[in-house]
Structure formats: C-alpha cells, structure tokens
Design a protein around this motif. Structure first.
Motif, PDB file in Angstrom:
ATOM      1  N   ILE A 134       0.839  -1.196   0.000  1.00  0.00           N
ATOM      2  CA  ILE A 134       0.000   0.000   0.000  1.00  0.00           C
ATOM      3  C   ILE A 134       0.873   1.245   0.000  1.00  0.00           C
ATOM      4  O   ILE A 134       0.598   2.223  -0.665  1.00  0.00           O
ATOM      5  N   GLN A 135       1.990   1.181   0.773  1.00  0.00           N
ATOM      6  CA  GLN A 135       2.880   2.326   0.837  1.00  0.00           C
ATOM      7  C   GLN A 135       3.405   2.698  -0.544  1.00  0.00           C
ATOM      8  O   GLN A 135       3.545   3.859  -0.879  1.00  0.00           O
ATOM      9  N   ALA A 136       3.704   1.675  -1.360  1.00  0.00           N
ATOM     10  CA  ALA A 136       4.379   1.918  -2.629  1.00  0.00           C
ATOM     11  C   ALA A 136       3.440   2.445  -3.706  1.00  0.00           C
ATOM     12  O   ALA A 136       3.875   3.119  -4.628  1.00  0.00           O
ATOM     13  N   LYS A 137       2.170   2.126  -3.622  1.00  0.00           N
ATOM     14  CA  LYS A 137       1.242   2.499  -4.678  1.00  0.00           C
ATOM     15  C   LYS A 137       0.861   3.965  -4.563  1.00  0.00           C
ATOM     16  O   LYS A 137       0.520   4.444  -3.490  1.00  0.00           O
ATOM     17  N   SER A 138       0.936   4.664  -5.674  1.00  0.00           N
ATOM     18  CA  SER A 138       0.548   6.072  -5.662  1.00  0.00           C
ATOM     19  C   SER A 138      -0.573   6.306  -6.655  1.00  0.00           C
ATOM     20  O   SER A 138      -0.776   5.514  -7.594  1.00  0.00           O
ATOM     21  N   TYR A 139      -1.313   7.397  -6.439  1.00  0.00           N
ATOM     22  CA  TYR A 139      -2.466   7.734  -7.254  1.00  0.00           C
ATOM     23  C   TYR A 139      -2.347   9.189  -7.722  1.00  0.00           C
ATOM     24  O   TYR A 139      -1.747  10.011  -7.044  1.00  0.00           O
ATOM     25  N   GLY A 140      -2.959   9.472  -8.850  1.00  0.00           N
ATOM     26  CA  GLY A 140      -3.079  10.842  -9.318  1.00  0.00           C
ATOM     27  C   GLY A 140      -4.545  11.219  -9.320  1.00  0.00           C
ATOM     28  O   GLY A 140      -5.344  10.607 -10.041  1.00  0.00           O
ATOM     29  N   TRP A 141      -4.915  12.175  -8.490  1.00  0.00           N
ATOM     30  CA  TRP A 141      -6.332  12.523  -8.353  1.00  0.00           C
ATOM     31  C   TRP A 141      -6.929  12.885  -9.709  1.00  0.00           C
ATOM     32  O   TRP A 141      -6.369  13.688 -10.456  1.00  0.00           O
ATOM     33  N   GLY A 142      -8.059  12.293  -9.997  1.00  0.00           N
ATOM     34  CA  GLY A 142      -8.741  12.572 -11.248  1.00  0.00           C
ATOM     35  C   GLY A 142     -10.030  11.776 -11.337  1.00  0.00           C
ATOM     36  O   GLY A 142     -10.263  10.854 -10.553  1.00  0.00           O
ATOM     37  N   PHE A 143     -10.867  12.117 -12.296  1.00  0.00           N
ATOM     38  CA  PHE A 143     -12.161  11.465 -12.438  1.00  0.00           C
ATOM     39  C   PHE A 143     -12.761  11.866 -13.782  1.00  0.00           C
ATOM     40  O   PHE A 143     -12.314  12.827 -14.422  1.00  0.00           O
ATOM     41  N   LYS A 144     -13.776  11.134 -14.187  1.00  0.00           N
ATOM     42  CA  LYS A 144     -14.501  11.485 -15.401  1.00  0.00           C
ATOM     43  C   LYS A 144     -15.466  12.620 -15.088  1.00  0.00           C
ATOM     44  O   LYS A 144     -16.239  12.555 -14.142  1.00  0.00           O
ATOM     45  N   LYS A 145     -15.404  13.669 -15.892  1.00  0.00           N
ATOM     46  CA  LYS A 145     -16.277  14.814 -15.663  1.00  0.00           C
ATOM     47  C   LYS A 145     -17.738  14.428 -15.808  1.00  0.00           C
ATOM     48  O   LYS A 145     -18.112  13.668 -16.712  1.00  0.00           O
ATOM     49  N   HIS A 173      -6.110  16.820   3.889  1.00  0.00           N
ATOM     50  CA  HIS A 173      -6.023  16.856   2.435  1.00  0.00           C
ATOM     51  C   HIS A 173      -7.297  17.433   1.820  1.00  0.00           C
ATOM     52  O   HIS A 173      -8.401  17.076   2.235  1.00  0.00           O
ATOM     53  N   VAL A 174      -7.132  18.303   0.838  1.00  0.00           N
ATOM     54  CA  VAL A 174      -8.261  18.852   0.089  1.00  0.00           C
ATOM     55  C   VAL A 174      -7.994  18.664  -1.402  1.00  0.00           C
ATOM     56  O   VAL A 174      -7.044  19.239  -1.945  1.00  0.00           O
ATOM     57  N   PHE A 175      -8.819  17.847  -2.040  1.00  0.00           N
ATOM     58  CA  PHE A 175      -8.737  17.648  -3.479  1.00  0.00           C
ATOM     59  C   PHE A 175      -9.828  18.500  -4.142  1.00  0.00           C
ATOM     60  O   PHE A 175     -10.063  19.624  -3.712  1.00  0.00           O
ATOM     61  N   TRP A 176     -10.520  18.005  -5.143  1.00  0.00           N
ATOM     62  CA  TRP A 176     -11.513  18.820  -5.836  1.00  0.00           C
ATOM     63  C   TRP A 176     -12.491  17.931  -6.579  1.00  0.00           C
ATOM     64  O   TRP A 176     -12.223  16.765  -6.861  1.00  0.00           O
ATOM     65  N   SER A 177     -13.659  18.480  -6.891  1.00  0.00           N
ATOM     66  CA  SER A 177     -14.678  17.747  -7.647  1.00  0.00           C
ATOM     67  C   SER A 177     -15.025  18.435  -8.959  1.00  0.00           C
ATOM     68  O   SER A 177     -15.883  17.949  -9.701  1.00  0.00           O
ATOM     69  N   LEU A 178     -14.373  19.559  -9.228  1.00  0.00           N
ATOM     70  CA  LEU A 178     -14.617  20.299 -10.466  1.00  0.00           C
ATOM     71  C   LEU A 178     -13.323  20.978 -10.880  1.00  0.00           C
ATOM     72  O   LEU A 178     -12.745  21.745 -10.107  1.00  0.00           O
ATOM     73  N   ALA A 179     -12.867  20.678 -12.086  1.00  0.00           N
ATOM     74  CA  ALA A 179     -11.637  21.280 -12.609  1.00  0.00           C
ATOM     75  C   ALA A 179     -11.629  21.125 -14.120  1.00  0.00           C
ATOM     76  O   ALA A 179     -12.433  20.382 -14.691  1.00  0.00           O
TER      77      ALA A 179
END
Length: 247
Positions: free
Chosen positions: A7-18, A166-172
C-alpha cells in the motif's frame, strides 16, 4: 499503524470522469481512501454550496484581479501556495490573508509526496507554513493540496499526523496552460456545465480566462441558488449539526 509495503508503494493521481448532469463525479476507490483516512473533495451534504480554491505556483499577473472580484462579491476562497510563490509574491500573499481568505499548503518545492520520506514531507510542509507565518497574520495551516494531485495512503496518513487535512476537488478543467487560453466564456462554461451541489472548484490564477470569467461565474451560480463558503465551513459541517450561513 504501519501500512503494508504494497500500500505504501502504490501512488495515485487525483482525477475522475467529468459529469455534466450536475451531480458529483464518481471518484471510485479514491472516495474509500478519503473515507478511511480523512480528507475532502466535496461537500456531500447535498446543499447548494460551492468552495472556491486556487492553486498558486507562480504569478502571471491575474491574481490581483481575482482578489478584486472576490472582495467585490464578498466570496471566501482558499489559495494553495508554494514556496516560490511566497518568495516572489509577498504582497499578494499578505493580501489574501488580510482580505479574509485561507492560505493553504501546496508544499515549498512542489515535490511528489509519495516519493518522500516522512521527514522530507514534514520539512516541505513546515517550511511553507513558516514562510507564510513570517509575512502574514496566518500563523498556522490546516489544509494541504498535494502537488500534481499525487498521493497514496501513506502520504495522507503522514499529513494527518502532521496536523494537515487533504483537500482535493470535484470540479476542474485544463486552465493552467497559459499558451492555450480560449476566452473567458470557455472557462465560464466549463464551470457551469460541471457545477453540482457541494462542489470544491479548483482554478489556477495563471489563467487570464479565469480572472475574466470569475465575476460571471459567481453571479450566475448565485442566481441558481448556490452560496459560497470557506473550507473552514466544510470541516465544521462535520462537527456542528446546525447549518452555517454562507455568502
């Protein structure tokens, strides 16, 4: 608790389908991670509220206009700044705080948190916090937005231990490319097409389009029944049962 190495090694890039149906986007497994470890990407209350956030890594001459609009419209915002921005734009950072906005932590040198040791991550966050405290009346920071939206369970856990949320986003949308600005109406339409209750909007102040579209966005979202709140209000909604009056 120490997380497993896998789990430590896996990284993610925040994103989603609009989404264009005015509903919150489906962020998949990311939601489960934030539910488990804490953090925000929207207000899930269903209320017609909006949270404006801006990422500031460098300056193109438009942040002053953004601040002018926010002041005129009486709208709170959070500006996630880097060390370069604090060093280069001291007066703008002071103005953000003086006008009642939150300055958030986007790290000092904009590294990938998932590739740092806990000590280096601590140094990145604390050095930025100290730089802002040195020039403004904001002496502490609560909110962090990881550079490039890159994270994993370990980096979120470490941030929690260091006192950060942490603060990500839902609209970009793609607004940071200064060589590909398409006019304020395009920026305006991106927001209006994706807007949904509880949206945390990510904008970049290097965008001329955003600066010119912001007043129209605010006015027309209010016409649709939306109100504007700060990230402090979002966090307090998890603590207080009574609704908070927005702008």
């Amino acid at each position: 608790m120490l997380l497993p190495m896998s789990i430590q090694a896996k990284s993610y890039g925040w994103g989603f389908k609009k989404n264009t149906n005015h509903q919150p986007p489906d962020v998949g497994v990311y939601k489960n991670i934030l539910d488990d470890l804490g953090g925000y990407y929207l207000d899930n209350s269903g209320d017609k509220v909006v949270y404006l956030t801006f990422d500031n890594g460098y300056e193109e001459g438009y942040t002053g206009k953004v601040l002018d609009v926010l002041k005129e419209k009486k709208v709170p915002a959070t500006f996630f700044v880097t060390g370069h921005y604090v060093e280069d734009q001291e007066q703008l950072v002071k103005r953000m705080v003086n006008e009642g906005h939150i300055v958030g932590n986007h790290s000092y040198h904009h590294p990938d948190f998932t590739k740092l040791s806990k000590a280096k991550m601590k140094e990145e966050l604390e050095s930025l916090e100290e730089a802002v405290a040195k020039i403004t009346d904001q002496k502490e920071m609560q909110y962090v937005r990881p550079p490039r939206g890159t994270f994993n369970k370990q980096s979120i856990q470490w941030a929690n231990e260091l006192g950060y949320t942490h603060v990500f986003w839902s609209l970009a949308f793609v607004d940071w490319n200064t060589d590909s600005q398409k006019g304020w109406k395009k920026a305006y339409q991106q927001v209006m097409d994706q807007i949904h209750p509880g949206a945390v909007i990510l904008l970049h102040t290097v965008s001329k389009d955003n600066a010119e579209a912001l007043a129209y966005m605010i006015d027309d979202l209010r016409k649709q029944g939306y109100s504007f709140r700060s990230l402090d209000d979002l966090v307090m909604k998890d603590i207080l049962p009574e609704p908070i009056i927005g702008f």
